[in-house]
Design a protein around this motif. Structure first.
Motif, PDB file in Angstrom:
ATOM      1  N   ARG A 217       0.807  -1.224   0.000  1.00 41.48           N
ATOM      2  CA  ARG A 217       0.000   0.000   0.000  1.00 41.48           C
ATOM      3  C   ARG A 217       0.833   1.265   0.000  1.00 41.48           C
ATOM      4  O   ARG A 217       0.300   2.361  -0.155  1.00 41.48           O
ATOM      5  CB  ARG A 217      -0.961   0.026   1.186  1.00 41.48           C
ATOM      6  CG  ARG A 217      -0.289  -0.028   2.553  1.00 41.48           C
ATOM      7  CD  ARG A 217      -1.210   0.483   3.625  1.00 41.48           C
ATOM      8  NE  ARG A 217      -0.787   0.101   4.957  1.00 41.48           N
ATOM      9  CZ  ARG A 217       0.237   0.623   5.617  1.00 41.48           C
ATOM     10  NH1 ARG A 217       0.998   1.534   5.025  1.00 41.48           N
ATOM     11  NH2 ARG A 217       0.526   0.245   6.844  1.00 41.48           N
ATOM     12  N   SER A 220       4.275   6.085   4.298  1.00 41.96           N
ATOM     13  CA  SER A 220       3.691   7.394   4.583  1.00 41.96           C
ATOM     14  C   SER A 220       4.065   8.397   3.501  1.00 41.96           C
ATOM     15  O   SER A 220       3.234   9.215   3.080  1.00 41.96           O
ATOM     16  CB  SER A 220       4.167   7.898   5.945  1.00 41.96           C
ATOM     17  OG  SER A 220       3.724   9.218   6.190  1.00 41.96           O
ATOM     18  N   ARG A 223       1.779   7.956   0.536  1.00 42.45           N
ATOM     19  CA  ARG A 223       0.430   8.468   0.775  1.00 42.45           C
ATOM     20  C   ARG A 223       0.419   9.995   0.756  1.00 42.45           C
ATOM     21  O   ARG A 223      -0.519  10.617   0.251  1.00 42.45           O
ATOM     22  CB  ARG A 223      -0.097   7.937   2.109  1.00 42.45           C
ATOM     23  CG  ARG A 223      -0.333   6.432   2.111  1.00 42.45           C
ATOM     24  CD  ARG A 223      -1.107   5.974   3.329  1.00 42.45           C
ATOM     25  NE  ARG A 223      -0.404   6.222   4.574  1.00 42.45           N
ATOM     26  CZ  ARG A 223       0.562   5.449   5.055  1.00 42.45           C
ATOM     27  NH1 ARG A 223       0.962   4.378   4.377  1.00 42.45           N
ATOM     28  NH2 ARG A 223       1.125   5.712   6.219  1.00 42.45           N
ATOM     29  N   THR A 226       0.569  11.072  -2.866  1.00 42.83           N
ATOM     30  CA  THR A 226      -0.701  10.807  -3.544  1.00 42.83           C
ATOM     31  C   THR A 226      -1.730  11.868  -3.204  1.00 42.83           C
ATOM     32  O   THR A 226      -2.421  12.409  -4.089  1.00 42.83           O
ATOM     33  CB  THR A 226      -1.235   9.413  -3.154  1.00 42.83           C
ATOM     34  OG1 THR A 226      -0.316   8.416  -3.614  1.00 42.83           O
ATOM     35  CG2 THR A 226      -2.602   9.160  -3.761  1.00 42.83           C
ATOM     36  N   THR A 227      -1.846  12.202  -1.929  1.00 41.82           N
ATOM     37  CA  THR A 227      -2.785  13.241  -1.507  1.00 41.82           C
ATOM     38  C   THR A 227      -2.445  14.573  -2.161  1.00 41.82           C
ATOM     39  O   THR A 227      -3.330  15.271  -2.688  1.00 41.82           O
ATOM     40  CB  THR A 227      -2.773  13.389   0.024  1.00 41.82           C
ATOM     41  OG1 THR A 227      -3.225  12.177   0.621  1.00 41.82           O
ATOM     42  CG2 THR A 227      -3.663  14.545   0.479  1.00 41.82           C
TER      43      THR A 227
END
Length: 254
Positions: A217, A220, A223, A226-227
């Protein structure tokens, strides 16, 4: 440099009572530190800008003296002699001012790993700590059989350190035994196999296996990026997109 030091790292201590064993295992476990860094990567931004790295934090810390990957020591005596030379020269007060990626703690009978970023999910942090202690136990097992992990030059390990900083788990690290770059997802499977016996003995098999989930996945850093990119694509300004990242970090950390 002190004003730039707005960073936090995750330090993991493992108790090793025998100082000679502490030095021996430090020399060997250096090889695996970039792998742990890749799993923990969570600092892709600096001063509100994309850094191009998954772990920018170390570039800030490396500006300080006595940081980075230590060289191998032949004995505990050689290590103590180095500390004594620094202290006598008036450069440092004691061994706590050696800020290497890994070091014998000057305050506790532990081997302190200091390379990793602070994970924003607790389960990821526990996995990094579990892997570190299992790797040390695996190396200790080898020693009991009169075997050891090959000690590679610090320059080679530093190259993997850079690759981990740059790509996190989405890239590759060099397998120095094979002499080629290998996708991180393949390397983590090899490490899981290496420490399977140790994870079982220490009761942390589930925590070690969670490394696969981190790779699947993303870290951090992944992520956060991506955000940020999704908000930019949706029409947000860079400032608003970065604010969305900080809000995400707050939710994950809490």
């Amino acid at each position: 440099m002190a004003r730039r030091m707005l960073i936090c790292g995750m330090h993991v201590h493992v108790c090793i009572e025998d100082p000679e064993l502490r030095i021996d295992l430090m020399n060997q476990v250096r090889y695996f530190l970039p792998h742990l860094l890749a799993l923990s990567a969570s600092s892709p931004f600096w001063q509100g800008q994309r850094s191009g790295l998954k772990s920018y934090r170390l570039t800030v810390f490396d500006a300080m003296p006595r940081t980075g990957m230590p060289e191998a020591f032949t004995s505990w005596e050689e290590y103590e002699r180095l500390v004594t030379q620094f202290v006598r020269a008036g450069v440092i007060e004691d061994g706590t001012k050696l800020w290497w990626d890994i070091r014998p703690s000057a305050r506790f009978p532990t081997l302190e790993m200091r390379m990793t970023d602070v994970c924003t999910r607790q389960e990821d942090a526990i996995t990094v700590a579990a892997l570190y202690v299992c790797l040390l136990r695996m190396l200790w097992r080898l020693k009991l059989r009169n075997q050891r992990w090959r000690i590679y030059p610090a320059a080679l390990v530093r190259e993997n350190r850079w690759l981990a900083m740059r790509h996190g788990t989405t890239g590759a690290l060099v397998d120095f035994g094979r002499g080629e770059q290998v996708p991180f997802a393949e390397l983590i499977e090899e490490i899981i196999d290496l420490v399977a016996e140790d994870a079982e003995a220490l009761g942390c098999t589930a925590e070690v296996l969670h490394a696969r989930e981190i790779v699947r996945r993303g870290t951090s850093a992944d992520r956060q990026m991506t955000t940020f990119e999704e908000r930019l694509a949706a029409g947000d300004s860079q400032e608003a997109a970065f604010r969305a990242v900080t809000e995400q970090l707050a939710r994950e950390s809490v």
